[in-house]
Design a protein around this motif. Structure first.
Motif, PDB file in Angstrom:
ATOM      1  N   LEU A   1       0.889  -1.196   0.040  1.00 16.19           N
ATOM      2  CA  LEU A   1       0.191   0.011   0.011  1.00 16.19           C
ATOM      3  C   LEU A   1       0.899   1.153  -0.108  1.00 16.19           C
ATOM      4  O   LEU A   1       1.846   1.467   0.765  1.00 16.19           O
ATOM      5  N   GLN A   2       0.610   2.192  -1.025  1.00 16.78           N
ATOM      6  CA  GLN A   2       1.648   3.257  -1.128  1.00 16.78           C
ATOM      7  C   GLN A   2       1.155   4.344  -0.247  1.00 16.78           C
ATOM      8  O   GLN A   2       0.345   4.814  -0.003  1.00 16.78           O
ATOM      9  N   ARG A   3       2.123   5.280   0.078  1.00 15.35           N
ATOM     10  CA  ARG A   3       2.062   6.380   0.721  1.00 15.35           C
ATOM     11  C   ARG A   3       0.958   7.522   0.304  1.00 15.35           C
ATOM     12  O   ARG A   3       1.056   7.634  -1.114  1.00 15.35           O
ATOM     13  N   GLY A   4       0.172   8.138   1.026  1.00 14.18           N
ATOM     14  CA  GLY A   4      -0.761   8.831   0.735  1.00 14.18           C
ATOM     15  C   GLY A   4      -1.928   8.501  -0.046  1.00 14.18           C
ATOM     16  O   GLY A   4      -2.636   9.392  -0.275  1.00 14.18           O
ATOM     17  N   SER A   5      -2.318   7.188  -0.538  1.00 12.61           N
ATOM     18  CA  SER A   5      -3.171   6.524  -0.933  1.00 12.61           C
ATOM     19  C   SER A   5      -4.166   6.184  -0.044  1.00 12.61           C
ATOM     20  O   SER A   5      -4.066   5.878   0.841  1.00 12.61           O
ATOM     21  N   VAL A   6      -5.388   6.064  -0.344  1.00  7.43           N
ATOM     22  CA  VAL A   6      -6.581   5.681   0.397  1.00  7.43           C
ATOM     23  C   VAL A   6      -7.223   4.289  -0.011  1.00  7.43           C
ATOM     24  O   VAL A   6      -7.329   4.054  -1.304  1.00  7.43           O
ATOM     25  N   TYR A   7      -7.202   3.447   1.064  1.00  5.37           N
ATOM     26  CA  TYR A   7      -7.445   2.078   0.603  1.00  5.37           C
ATOM     27  C   TYR A   7      -8.739   1.693   1.469  1.00  5.37           C
ATOM     28  O   TYR A   7      -8.851   2.081   2.610  1.00  5.37           O
ATOM     29  N   LEU A   8      -9.635   0.889   0.887  1.00  5.21           N
ATOM     30  CA  LEU A   8     -10.883   0.377   2.006  1.00  5.21           C
ATOM     31  C   LEU A   8     -10.437  -1.131   1.456  1.00  5.21           C
ATOM     32  O   LEU A   8     -10.710  -1.743   0.713  1.00  5.21           O
ATOM     33  N   VAL A   9     -10.713  -1.858   2.983  1.00  6.98           N
ATOM     34  CA  VAL A   9     -10.576  -3.151   3.100  1.00  6.98           C
ATOM     35  C   VAL A   9     -11.755  -3.757   3.854  1.00  6.98           C
ATOM     36  O   VAL A   9     -11.928  -3.460   5.114  1.00  6.98           O
ATOM     37  N   PRO A  10     -12.674  -4.637   3.193  1.00  8.12           N
ATOM     38  CA  PRO A  10     -13.531  -5.177   4.144  1.00  8.12           C
ATOM     39  C   PRO A  10     -12.989  -6.110   5.218  1.00  8.12           C
ATOM     40  O   PRO A  10     -12.108  -6.749   4.577  1.00  8.12           O
ATOM     41  N   LEU A  11     -13.488  -6.245   6.157  1.00  5.86           N
ATOM     42  CA  LEU A  11     -12.814  -6.891   7.315  1.00  5.86           C
ATOM     43  C   LEU A  11     -13.382  -8.388   7.407  1.00  5.86           C
ATOM     44  O   LEU A  11     -14.607  -8.616   6.827  1.00  5.86           O
ATOM     45  N   VAL A  12     -12.476  -9.382   7.940  1.00  6.84           N
ATOM     46  CA  VAL A  12     -13.216 -10.637   8.098  1.00  6.84           C
ATOM     47  C   VAL A  12     -14.286 -10.615   8.949  1.00  6.84           C
ATOM     48  O   VAL A  12     -15.314 -11.367   8.957  1.00  6.84           O
ATOM     49  N   GLU A  13     -14.427  -9.825   9.943  1.00  5.07           N
ATOM     50  CA  GLU A  13     -15.441 -10.146  11.161  1.00  5.07           C
ATOM     51  C   GLU A  13     -16.477  -9.026  10.605  1.00  5.07           C
ATOM     52  O   GLU A  13     -16.281  -7.943   9.919  1.00  5.07           O
TER      53      GLU A  13
ATOM     54  N   SER B   1      -4.758   4.355   5.098  1.00  3.86           N
ATOM     55  CA  SER B   1      -3.710   5.286   4.465  1.00  3.86           C
ATOM     56  C   SER B   1      -2.531   5.555   5.164  1.00  3.86           C
ATOM     57  O   SER B   1      -2.134   6.208   5.938  1.00  3.86           O
ATOM     58  N   PRO B   2      -1.539   4.750   4.508  1.00  5.20           N
ATOM     59  CA  PRO B   2       0.105   4.802   4.963  1.00  5.20           C
ATOM     60  C   PRO B   2       0.482   6.289   4.553  1.00  5.20           C
ATOM     61  O   PRO B   2       0.020   6.780   3.877  1.00  5.20           O
ATOM     62  N   GLN B   3       0.918   6.932   5.552  1.00  2.00           N
ATOM     63  CA  GLN B   3       1.652   8.344   5.556  1.00  2.00           C
ATOM     64  C   GLN B   3       2.801   8.341   5.390  1.00  2.00           C
ATOM     65  O   GLN B   3       3.262   9.241   4.662  1.00  2.00           O
ATOM     66  N   SER B   4       3.634   7.544   6.147  1.00  2.00           N
ATOM     67  CA  SER B   4       5.191   7.810   5.958  1.00  2.00           C
ATOM     68  C   SER B   4       6.009   6.609   5.405  1.00  2.00           C
ATOM     69  O   SER B   4       6.904   6.943   4.605  1.00  2.00           O
ATOM     70  N   PHE B   5       5.455   5.537   5.389  1.00  2.00           N
ATOM     71  CA  PHE B   5       6.044   4.409   4.809  1.00  2.00           C
ATOM     72  C   PHE B   5       5.216   3.640   3.790  1.00  2.00           C
ATOM     73  O   PHE B   5       3.877   3.396   4.435  1.00  2.00           O
ATOM     74  N   PRO B   6       5.737   3.330   2.768  1.00  2.00           N
ATOM     75  CA  PRO B   6       4.951   2.235   2.056  1.00  2.00           C
ATOM     76  C   PRO B   6       4.635   0.887   2.621  1.00  2.00           C
ATOM     77  O   PRO B   6       5.749   0.524   3.492  1.00  2.00           O
ATOM     78  N   VAL B   7       3.676   0.514   3.119  1.00  2.00           N
ATOM     79  CA  VAL B   7       3.638  -0.871   3.758  1.00  2.00           C
ATOM     80  C   VAL B   7       3.013  -2.051   3.202  1.00  2.00           C
ATOM     81  O   VAL B   7       2.130  -1.955   2.174  1.00  2.00           O
ATOM     82  N   ARG B   8       3.503  -3.312   3.351  1.00  2.00           N
ATOM     83  CA  ARG B   8       3.092  -4.452   2.814  1.00  2.00           C
ATOM     84  C   ARG B   8       2.292  -5.351   3.765  1.00  2.00           C
ATOM     85  O   ARG B   8       2.683  -5.400   4.933  1.00  2.00           O
ATOM     86  N   VAL B   9       0.854  -5.581   3.412  1.00  2.00           N
ATOM     87  CA  VAL B   9       0.075  -6.177   4.231  1.00  2.00           C
ATOM     88  C   VAL B   9      -0.213  -7.441   3.687  1.00  2.00           C
ATOM     89  O   VAL B   9      -0.690  -7.722   2.286  1.00  2.00           O
ATOM     90  N   HIS B  10      -0.902  -8.309   4.416  1.00  2.00           N
ATOM     91  CA  HIS B  10      -1.497  -9.621   3.758  1.00  2.00           C
ATOM     92  C   HIS B  10      -2.971 -10.069   4.505  1.00  2.00           C
ATOM     93  O   HIS B  10      -3.330  -9.381   5.500  1.00  2.00           O
ATOM     94  N   ALA B  11      -3.666 -10.438   3.646  1.00  2.00           N
ATOM     95  CA  ALA B  11      -4.988 -11.062   4.385  1.00  2.00           C
ATOM     96  C   ALA B  11      -4.903 -11.705   5.771  1.00  2.00           C
ATOM     97  O   ALA B  11      -4.001 -12.196   5.664  1.00  2.00           O
ATOM     98  N   GLY B  12      -5.778 -11.307   6.547  1.00  2.00           N
ATOM     99  CA  GLY B  12      -5.699 -11.877   7.922  1.00  2.00           C
ATOM    100  C   GLY B  12      -4.800 -11.020   9.003  1.00  2.00           C
ATOM    101  O   GLY B  12      -4.870 -11.518   9.984  1.00  2.00           O
TER     102      GLY B  12
END
Length: 378
Positions: free
Chosen positions: A84-96, A147-158
């Motif tokens: 996920l890139q800095r400054g971008s907005v993402y929406l993730v449906p949660l498992v719960e 929305s990552p602000q300072s670092f690009p972050v790599r995330v995984h489902a779960g």
């Protein structure tokens, strides 16, 4: 239902009763003393902008088929991980998802690691005008804006970036009640393990705390400032990254003040050490928007037992995620920067923070998130 914040045994009951539902089984590691870790689902939607659904459902705002809307830029599968890139907005449906009884409401906050990585997250629910608040009796899905602000972050489902608290009835404590509790069990300690006298404690719709610019316990380092062009951080990697690639240490200033640059992200630490007895939960909140041009936290929940443990811990420092807003802002050593709300629990939890749990920050001083190798201090 008895008033208070639901504790671990209550949360397990909520799962059994179907008040908390999930597409995949909820694990015991998700259940904290007074909160539940929520998990990312398999898809992230990159958005043109943040939004609130107002009187509609989140899905209707995104189109009948999720992602079928001009609000959505792209779909990212998370099963194998995505950055996920800095400054971008993402929406993730949660498992719960939730099917709450009328007497239960909810509140969400980022986890500590999320805040320390400057990842701006907040929960959205159907038909709501506010982020992170879940109305009594809510039935529907949970969606996480990321929305990552300072670092690009790599995330995984779960992966878990935020937490949910469920509450029944009146949970908050008045300043008078908080002062009585402080008189019986001091809630603030100094760096020498001495309780701070109640006469020096400040109550203002919560317990006020200040910023530490002394560097006394950290070899003269008072904080860290995020580097402007860092590599990505994979949230699944623990004790992995060299802090020097991502952070600039800040040395103790010559006088008891430091200027925060506008729109830069800092990790600082509290002057006092806080204790949260096992009968209470707590939350870090903004002190006063009119008292300074800074945002002083992202992650706010303190579980029962934080800075207390089995009773032998004499308080724990609070790590502050700080961002100056439009203009540079000078902070002074000890200046009040945030406050802590205390809330009653429905009962004592089966386990408390730091006792029989994988609690990463029970003995922290000035501590970066767990993805970074701990710097050697003298």
């Amino acid at each position: 239902m008895r008033a208070g914040v639901l504790v671990d045994r209550d949360l397990r009951l909520a799962v059994r009763e179907g008040w908390i539902r999930a597409a995949e089984p909820i694990t015991d590691t998700q259940v904290q003393p007074a909160s539940l870790d929520l998990r990312l689902g398999p898809i992230a939607y990159q958005l043109r902008a943040s939004f609130l659904p107002f009187r509609q459902t989140v899905q209707s705002r995104l189109g009948e088929e999720l992602g079928d809307s001009d609000l959505v830029i792209d779909r990212l599968p998370l099963a194998a991980g995505a950055t996920l890139q800095r400054g971008s907005v993402y929406l993730v449906p949660l498992v719960e998802s939730l099917a709450l009884p009328p007497e239960l409401r909810g509140r969400s906050n980022p986890k500590s690691t999320t805040g320390r990585l400057d990842i701006f997250t907040r929960v959205i629910t159907d038909g709501t005008p506010r982020f992170d608040e879940i109305r009594p009796g809510y039935r529907g899905g949970l969606y996480l804006e990321v929305s990552p602000q300072s670092f690009p972050v790599r995330v995984h489902a779960g992966a878990s970036l935020n937490q949910l608290r469920l509450l029944a009835g009146q949970t908050s404590m008045s300043d008078a009640e908080l002062a009585r509790t402080y008189g019986e069990t001091p809630l603030l300690y100094d760096d020498d393990g001495r309780p701070i006298p109640i006469e020096r404690a400040v109550f203002n719709d919560g317990l006020c705390m200040g910023v530490d610019l002394s560097g006394r316990l950290t070899d003269g380092i008072i904080g860290y400032r995020a580097n402007p062009n860092p590599p990505a951080v994979d949230l699944a990697r623990v004790d992995h990254y060299d802090p020097a690639e991502f952070w600039e240490p800040i040395k103790r200033p010559a006088r008891d003040a430091y200027i925060l640059e506008a729109n830069r992200f800092y990790i600082l630490v509290s002057k006092e050490r806080i204790r949260v007895p096992p009968e209470f939960a707590a939350e870090m909140v903004v002190y006063d928007a009119g008292a300074g041009e800074i945002r002083t936290h992202y992650a706010g929940f303190f579980d029962p037992g934080f800075g207390f443990g089995d009773g032998s811990v004499l308080g724990t420092k609070v790590v502050m995620e700080v961002r100056a807003r439009e203009v540079p802002f000078m902070v002074y050593d000890g200046q009040t920067s945030f406050k802590v709300w205390f809330e009653r629990l429905r009962g004592r939890p089966e386990r408390v923070y730091g006792v029989g749990l994988g609690s990463s920050y029970q003995h922290q001083t000035l501590t970066l998130s767990k993805q970074f190798r701990r710097p050697q201090q003298g």
